[in-house]
Scaffold this motif. Structure first.
Motif, short mmCIF file in Angstrom:
data_model
loop_
_atom_site.label_atom_id
_atom_site.label_comp_id
_atom_site.label_asym_id
_atom_site.label_seq_id
_atom_site.Cartn_x
_atom_site.Cartn_y
_atom_site.Cartn_z
N LEU A 33 0.83 -1.20 0.00
CA LEU A 33 0.00 0.00 0.00
C LEU A 33 0.87 1.26 0.00
N ILE A 34 1.88 1.29 0.85
CA ILE A 34 2.78 2.45 0.92
C ILE A 34 3.50 2.64 -0.42
N LEU A 37 0.29 10.32 4.26
CA LEU A 37 1.61 9.77 4.02
C LEU A 37 2.37 10.61 2.99
N VAL A 38 1.71 10.96 1.89
CA VAL A 38 2.33 11.76 0.84
C VAL A 38 2.78 13.11 1.39
N PHE A 64 1.04 4.17 -2.81
CA PHE A 64 0.84 5.58 -2.46
C PHE A 64 2.00 6.43 -2.95
N THR A 115 -4.19 7.89 5.65
CA THR A 115 -4.67 8.07 4.28
C THR A 115 -3.46 8.26 3.36
N ARG A 116 -3.71 8.12 2.09
CA ARG A 116 -2.65 8.37 1.09
C ARG A 116 -2.13 9.79 1.26
N GLN A 117 -3.05 10.75 1.44
CA GLN A 117 -2.65 12.15 1.53
C GLN A 117 -1.77 12.41 2.76
N SER A 155 2.47 6.59 -6.84
CA SER A 155 1.43 7.37 -7.52
C SER A 155 1.63 8.87 -7.31
N ALA A 156 2.44 9.24 -6.31
CA ALA A 156 2.63 10.66 -5.99
C ALA A 156 3.97 11.21 -6.44
#
Length: 137
Positions: A23-24, A120-121, A27, A116-118, A30-31
């Motif tokens: 998952l990480i 972590l990003v 994430f 959330t993805r956000q 994708s960023a």
């Protein structure tokens, strides 16, 4: 010194839960256009990764079999080569003393599970000083 671009950065994710590592990685990839995002299930295998590659950031779980995340960072900090390594600590369970110990070893970025993805990003962008393109709303 010229700051590194994301394309030149390598990230190591250390977590005993394979799904969290995947998952990480999704994430992050994708960023950011990182050169590589690799994972290790524990501190021992993470050390093997360090023997073969340099990393700009490690994202490490606190609770793992063998050696806890904070203990592993402490071990790295005692080495001149890794004393300034950037770290994001992730955990589903941190007590106040864990947070204080993390800060003592220079871990300023902590992400609490579930994240959330956000979240972590944003942490990764902050610690690596990467500006995030604002997405049109």
């Amino acid at each position: 010194m010229i700051p590194k671009k994301p394309e030149d950065m390598n990230i190591l994710v250390i977590d005993d839960e394979e799904k969290i590592c995947e998952l990480i990685k999704i994430f992050l990839e994708s960023a950011f256009p990182f050169r590589s995002v690799v994972s290790a299930p524990n501190a021992a295998q993470a050390m093997q990764k360090f023997a073969n590659q340099d990393f700009d950031l490690i994202i490490i779980d606190h609770v793992m079999p063998g050696k806890a995340g904070i203990e592993f960072v402490e071990q790295l900090r005692n080495s001149v080569k890794y004393s300034k390594l950037k770290v994001v600590l992730i955990s589903g369970y941190l007590q106040q003393e864990d947070v204080l110990t993390a800060i003592k070893f220079g871990i300023k970025h902590i992400v609490v599970k579930p994240f959330t993805r956000q979240q972590l990003v944003n942490q990764v962008a902050d610690i690596l000083k990467i500006s995030l393109e604002t997405e049109p709303s």
